[in-house]
Write an enzyme that holds these catalytic residues in place. Structure first.
Site, mmCIF file in Angstrom:
data_model
loop_
_atom_site.group_PDB
_atom_site.id
_atom_site.type_symbol
_atom_site.label_atom_id
_atom_site.label_comp_id
_atom_site.label_asym_id
_atom_site.label_seq_id
_atom_site.Cartn_x
_atom_site.Cartn_y
_atom_site.Cartn_z
ATOM 1 C CG ASP A 81 -1.846 1.133 1.307
ATOM 2 O OD1 ASP A 81 -2.725 1.230 0.446
ATOM 3 O OD2 ASP A 81 -1.695 1.963 2.241
ATOM 4 C CD GLU B 159 -1.952 2.287 -3.610
ATOM 5 O OE1 GLU B 159 -3.119 2.535 -3.960
ATOM 6 O OE2 GLU B 159 -1.599 2.259 -2.417
#
Length: 688
Positions: free
Chosen positions: A333, A369
């Site tokens: 993330d 990400e």
């Protein structure tokens, strides 16, 4: 019995709680604490039975407790200066969870006492989980490395809460993933890897508690290597059993990890672990302002991932999920944070380099990400092997093409080819790009074609949260409707989006439930909706759409031109005169510059070719018609020994494949995707 602590048998090199035959050693890192205390609790975890000062060696506080055993419950307290202006927030009234904790006795819950300043003297022990001493079995066996294939992103809780074939006792937990009905569904639609949203122990944000809501996604972690008791009440054994069940069906398991921030949030947030142990060390602070946390994450704090103790912590975290849980890889993330130092992002930053070199981790799947919200945070295409990258450019360009925007055929062509503009460097391949049209954050796939604007009122933030520009459309009515024509149009557009995803080079990703038409009622930031908004409604699943997804997945796996992991060049395949990609006008001739630059063009036709099993080129004609009118196109001639077959058309997904006569061409229906294959025929079959 009374417990004592000794430094003589301590193990400062082994952080966390480590079980020996006759006791447990503890070690924790803090460079700025004056003293760290070990707090032991009784078997219920309610009563503190000992508070023992740890010895110190350098920046490590450690000790050995004879007679203590596996299952013991403990916490930490840290003494030191309360000097927020210098970045120090030591408060011994706050019970802290060991960053190396591998098990928790209860979930986190927010309470105002966690945010009380030191001068208030309010003890937080009543509302803080206890870490549990555990001797972990580190013999789990991830599957041998392979590309992830079709990735299926899912929230463990939302996935099974309303699944009638999952026993009630395991609904909403990791154990549900091992149920036969779940495994059968995943195999049916051709999933290669299941990507689990975070499983680590997390806490709800304070503002959600005030609104009577809770964090449904888990992107607010505290204990990064301890499973959250709400999602895995059976702890590590439950995770391992479910992972092994998925492995037995040939499915890999990826875990979404949040190494960019913690649930302690901004400086006024709760003190639960890192803030209390060494706020100045674990978090990045503004240059020249040691009391101001850097907010590259949008959550109020950012881990200093370039510092050696943080690197060591996160490497141990990842190894634990692999060795104990059997996890095959990770999705990171806000992965740009992992590559930041005080000067910005670099792809060879300490943590990224350490992951790539680690003996346990280097052969796992790693998906970044590639952005955060800090300065210069958008870094797509800049990560190095072994990292794959989420592909929001694919999401936006595909949505904009099917929304009918002007001048979008060139962008779509680039995405269909695996986004060479982003990834054709550093010896990378199209599979590096993880293509998606929808992800957990944002509209569901069905909502993209049913809502023109977001509807996040239920989140309690006045609809200010969530993405404002979604490149979505509603087909004439915003939200629910009974109009058959509008419902048919939405279904048609939804299938066109799915077909584009599966027919593009790269690694496709599908969000759980999008294969059967899940809706979030227009909420594009449903992180606070642990309810029917996010819980998959299996009873309302569109069986026809599931069949269509399964057919797309099977086509992708079976055709060489869709399996090929190479950027097309337009040059002939070796030993042939057939280019690996051809871009065609409706009349079958090659597209020219004027065609590419035509702002009104809504039709894109191409032929992919790849080496076939029999030595001849395996050809695949794809037609994408985003216009509102049908389009007649010419077909290429069939080669000797081949026939052309209409393998799939998204407007009529249940039609069986049928042979085509190249002389008659093909009418590509409006708002649809057609797939034509060139198939080898036996001499006795003839060629139509």
């Amino acid at each position: 019995m009374g417990f004592s602590i000794t430094a003589e048998r301590g193990a400062p090199a082994r952080l966390g709680a480590n079980v020996a035959a006759d006791g447990v050693s503890f070690a924790v890192h803090s460079g700025n604490a004056a003293r760290v205390l070990l707090c032991l609790f009784d078997g219920s975890g309610e009563r503190e039975i000992a508070r023992l000062p740890l010895a110190r060696q350098g920046d490590t506080h450690f000790g050995f407790v004879p007679g203590l055993a596996e299952g013991a419950r403990y916490g930490l307290r840290a003494e030191g200066p309360w000097a927020p202006e210098a970045g120090h927030r030591f408060d011994p009234s706050k019970l802290l969870v060991d960053p190396y904790a591998v098990a928790l006795d209860r979930p986190y819950r927010f309470d105002p006492v966690l945010t009380a300043p030191r001068q208030a003297g309010l003890d937080s022990a009543a509302v803080v989980p206890r870490a549990v001493v555990a001797k972990l079995d580190r013999t789990a066996a991830p599957l041998p490395f392979a590309p992830p294939g079709l990735t299926y992103e899912t929230s463990v809780r939302a996935f099974s809460m309303r699944h009638a074939s999952v026993p009630e006792r395991v609904r909403g937990t990791v154990a549900a993933l091992a149920e036969p009905a779940v495994l059968d569904h995943l195999v049916r639609i051709g999933v290669g890897s299941v990507e689990l949203m975070p499983l680590a122990g997390w806490i709800d944000e304070a503002h959600l508690v005030c609104l009577g809501l809770c964090n449904a996604w888990g992107y607010n972690p505290i204990a990064h290597m301890a499973p959250d008791p709400r999602l895995a009440p059976g702890g590590w054994p439950e995770i391992r059993r479910s992972v092994e069940a998925l492995h037995a069906r040939g499915l890999r398991v990826l875990l979404d990890v949040v190494l960019n921030h913690s649930g302690e949030g901004p400086v006024e947030g709760p003190t639960l672990a890192y803030r209390g142990l060494d706020n100045a060390l674990y978090y990045r602070h503004a240059e020249g302002q040691p009391g101001t946390l850097v907010n590259d994450t949008g959550t109020g704090n950012t881990f200093a991932c370039d510092r050696a103790p943080v690197v060591a912590l996160f490497l141990e975290c990842l190894r634990t999920w692999v060795e104990v849980g059997g996890i095959d890889g990770f999705r990171y993330d806000l992965g740009t944070v992992l590559g930041r130092d005080d000067h910005g992002f670099r792809p060879d930053a300490p943590l990224l380099a350490a992951i790539a070199a680690d003996p346990v981790l280097k052969d796992r799947i790693h998906v970044a990400e590639p952005w955060d919200v800090g300065p210069g945070g958008y870094r797509i295409g800049e990560f190095r092997p072994p990292f794959l990258e989420w592909q929001d450019r694919f999401r936006d360009d595909v949505r904009r093409f099917w929304r009918g925007e002007s001048g979008r055929v060139g962008a779509l062509a680039t995405r269909l080819c695996g986004s060479p503009d982003l990834f054709d460097r550093f010896n990378r391949a199209p599979s590096v790009g993880v293509n998606f049209v929808a992800a957990h954050d944002g509209f569901s796939l069905a909502d993209i074609v049913a809502y023109e604007t977001k509807h996040n009122e239920a989140n309690g933030e006045g609809n200010r949260d969530g993405h404002g520009e979604n490149h979505s459309w509603n087909n004439g009515v915003e939200g629910p409707t009974d109009d058959p024509a509008i419902l048919a149009a939405r279904g048609r557009d939804l299938r066109a989006l799915l077909a584009t995803l599966f027919l593009s080079r790269g690694t496709p990703m599908l969000v759980a439930g999008d294969e059967f038409g899940r809706t979030q009622n227009g909420n594009n930031n449903a992180y606070a909706q642990d309810n029917a908004t996010t819980w998959l409604d299996w009873d309302a699943a569109d069986e026809a759409l599931i069949r269509f997804v399964a057919a797309l997945s099977a086509l992708r796996r079976s055709h060489p031109a869709l399996r090929l992991d190479a950027f097309p060049s337009g040059r002939p395949l070796p030993g042939t005169d057939v280019p690996d990609v051809s871009w065609l006008r409706a009349d079958g001739s090659a597209m020219e510059a004027d065609d590419w630059n035509d702002p009104e063009r809504r039709l894109l036709v191409l032929q992919f070719a790849a080496p076939g099993a029999d030595g001849r080129p395996a050809r695949l004609l794809l037609a994408f018609n985003a216009g509102m009118k049908d389009a007649a196109i010419a077909l290429p001639p069939a080669a000797p020994g081949e026939r052309l077959v209409l393998a799939l058309q998204s407007d009529c997904p249940d039609l069986l494949p049928r042979p085509l006569d190249p002389a008659h061409g093909l009418v590509v229906k409006a708002r649809s995707v057609f797939v034509v294959t060139a198939e080898v025929v036996e001499p006795a079959d003839g060629i139509p």
